[in-house]
Design a protein around this motif. Structure first.
Motif, PDB file in Angstrom:
ATOM      1  N   GLU A 107       1.107  -1.320  -5.008  1.00  0.00           N
ATOM      2  CA  GLU A 107       0.135  -0.214  -5.012  1.00  0.00           C
ATOM      3  C   GLU A 107      -0.799  -0.411  -6.217  1.00  0.00           C
ATOM      4  O   GLU A 107      -0.336  -0.442  -7.352  1.00  0.00           O
ATOM      5  N   ARG A 112       2.355   1.503   5.881  1.00  0.00           N
ATOM      6  CA  ARG A 112       1.840   2.604   6.710  1.00  0.00           C
ATOM      7  C   ARG A 112       0.445   2.965   6.221  1.00  0.00           C
ATOM      8  O   ARG A 112       0.245   3.169   5.009  1.00  0.00           O
ATOM      9  N   SER A 166      -2.231  -6.257  -2.858  1.00  0.00           N
ATOM     10  CA  SER A 166      -1.331  -7.283  -2.317  1.00  0.00           C
ATOM     11  C   SER A 166      -1.970  -8.669  -2.361  1.00  0.00           C
ATOM     12  O   SER A 166      -1.281  -9.670  -2.563  1.00  0.00           O
ATOM     13  N   GLY A 216       0.820  -1.215   0.000  1.00  0.00           N
ATOM     14  CA  GLY A 216       0.000   0.000   0.000  1.00  0.00           C
ATOM     15  C   GLY A 216       0.847   1.255   0.000  1.00  0.00           C
ATOM     16  O   GLY A 216       0.700   2.120   0.861  1.00  0.00           O
ATOM     17  N   PHE A 244       5.330   6.259   0.794  1.00  0.00           N
ATOM     18  CA  PHE A 244       5.756   6.240   2.201  1.00  0.00           C
ATOM     19  C   PHE A 244       5.387   4.939   2.886  1.00  0.00           C
ATOM     20  O   PHE A 244       4.234   4.511   2.745  1.00  0.00           O
TER      21      PHE A 244
HETATM   22  C1  LIG Z   1      -3.970   5.604   3.026  1.00  0.00           C
HETATM   23  S1  LIG Z   1      -2.934   5.174   1.697  1.00  0.00           S
HETATM   24  C2  LIG Z   1      -1.356   5.109   2.483  1.00  0.00           C
HETATM   25  C3  LIG Z   1      -0.257   5.344   1.503  1.00  0.00           C
HETATM   26  C4  LIG Z   1       1.160   5.386   2.114  1.00  0.00           C
HETATM   27  N1  LIG Z   1       1.549   4.095   2.651  1.00  0.00           N
HETATM   28  C5  LIG Z   1       1.273   6.453   3.167  1.00  0.00           C
HETATM   29  O1  LIG Z   1       1.409   6.128   4.352  1.00  0.00           O
HETATM   30  O2  LIG Z   1       1.241   7.645   2.799  1.00  0.00           O
HETATM   31  C6  LIG Z   1      -3.258   3.446   1.385  1.00  0.00           C
HETATM   32  C7  LIG Z   1      -2.811   3.000   0.018  1.00  0.00           C
HETATM   33  O3  LIG Z   1      -3.000   1.579  -0.065  1.00  0.00           O
HETATM   34  C8  LIG Z   1      -3.494   1.249  -1.341  1.00  0.00           C
HETATM   35  N2  LIG Z   1      -4.218  -0.036  -1.188  1.00  0.00           N
HETATM   36  C9  LIG Z   1      -5.516  -0.240  -0.849  1.00  0.00           C
HETATM   37  N3  LIG Z   1      -5.782  -1.573  -0.753  1.00  0.00           N
HETATM   38  C10 LIG Z   1      -4.619  -2.223  -1.037  1.00  0.00           C
HETATM   39  C11 LIG Z   1      -4.238  -3.589  -1.086  1.00  0.00           C
HETATM   40  N4  LIG Z   1      -5.109  -4.576  -0.842  1.00  0.00           N
HETATM   41  N5  LIG Z   1      -2.963  -3.890  -1.404  1.00  0.00           N
HETATM   42  C12 LIG Z   1      -2.059  -2.908  -1.636  1.00  0.00           C
HETATM   43  N6  LIG Z   1      -2.378  -1.590  -1.600  1.00  0.00           N
HETATM   44  C13 LIG Z   1      -3.634  -1.250  -1.307  1.00  0.00           C
HETATM   45  C14 LIG Z   1      -4.358   2.441  -1.752  1.00  0.00           C
HETATM   46  O4  LIG Z   1      -4.454   2.557  -3.158  1.00  0.00           O
HETATM   47  C15 LIG Z   1      -3.596   3.609  -1.128  1.00  0.00           C
HETATM   48  O5  LIG Z   1      -2.700   4.195  -2.046  1.00  0.00           O
END
Ligand SMILES: C[S@@+](CC[C@H](N)C(=O)[O-])C[C@H]1O[C@@H](n2cnc3c(N)ncnc32)[C@H](O)[C@@H]1O
Length: 198
Positions: free
Chosen positions: A84, A128, A111, A59, A64
């Motif tokens: 992502e 995160r 994922s 994610g 980050f």
């Molecule tokens: C709230 S954001 C956090 C982004 C970054 N890690 C941060 O802390 O700034 C969550 C991210 O996870 C992605 N996401 C949502 N479900 C996911 C999954 N099952 N596997 C991987 N990424 C996912 C979303 O597209 C989004 O960009």
């Protein structure tokens, strides 16, 4: 300024350039990228070991904690895989990786849509603000090995989440205070194993 500082400046400039169309970070944190995102990500450096080679970030969003860590890891023979699913964010992450010559691969899927055999067994999993810990454990489990440590940012909710998680999972955990988030922690989870349903 050293190379890490210059790379972080370039990353910050790219974030500001892409932010209006991509919404990579929340508007209220855009004026505090160094404190809210770079420092928050880079505090994980002290949880890494020199032998850690393979890092998996779930994610990644605007990058980050993975991209600041990849920038700080230049010269350490450390490979980062970022997961992502949002296409616009994937384009951004790949652009930063290319422009800063980072050892980063981006997988543009969720994922749970990845076969763990597609990726090297990670030494470290980071994540995160993706999901509550019980869900995160379900997403991390296929990638986990005996050597894997999950090093996770969590807020105050970690107390309840750890309790919920322990109903479903065996794991060992070390809790360190966050340097940047009052009430927040960095959890290091090892030996993750699902409890069998009885
Ligand atoms: C709230 S954001 C956090 C982004 C970054 N890690 C941060 O802390 O700034 C969550 C991210 O996870 C992605 N996401 C949502 N479900 C996911 C999954 N099952 N596997 C991987 N990424 C996912 C979303 O597209 C989004 O960009």
């Amino acid at each position: 300024m050293d190379e890490v500082g210059r790379d972080l400046e370039s990353y910050s400039a790219l974030l500001r350039k892409w932010q209006p169309v991509q919404n990579l970070v929340s508007r209220e944190t855009l004026s505090a990228i160094w404190e809210r995102h770079f420092a928050d990500s880079l505090q994980l450096v002290r949880h890494f070991k020199p032998a850690d080679r393979s890092i998996l970030d779930l994610g990644s969003g605007g990058g980050f904690p993975a991209l600041p860590l990849a920038i700080a890891s230049k010269g350490f023979d450390r490979h980062f895989i970022l997961v992502e699913p949002t296409t616009r964010k994937v384009s951004f992450l790949r652009t930063v990786a290319r422009e800063l010559d980072l050892d980063v691969n981006v997988i543009g899927r969720r994922s749970d849509q990845i076969d763990s055999r597609e990726t090297p067994v990670p030494d470290v999993i980071t994540s995160r603000a993706l999901a509550a810990l019980p869900q995160l454990c379900a997403w991390m489990e296929p990638f986990f090995s005996e050597k894997t440590r999950a090093v996770l940012h969590k807020g105050r909710e970690h107390v309840d989440e750890l309790q919920e998680t322990s109903a479903l999972w065996y794991f060992d955990v070390v809790i360190n205070k966050s340097d940047t988030d009052p009430g927040g922690v960095i959890l290091t989870i090892t030996n993750l194993k699902r409890k069998s349903a009885s």
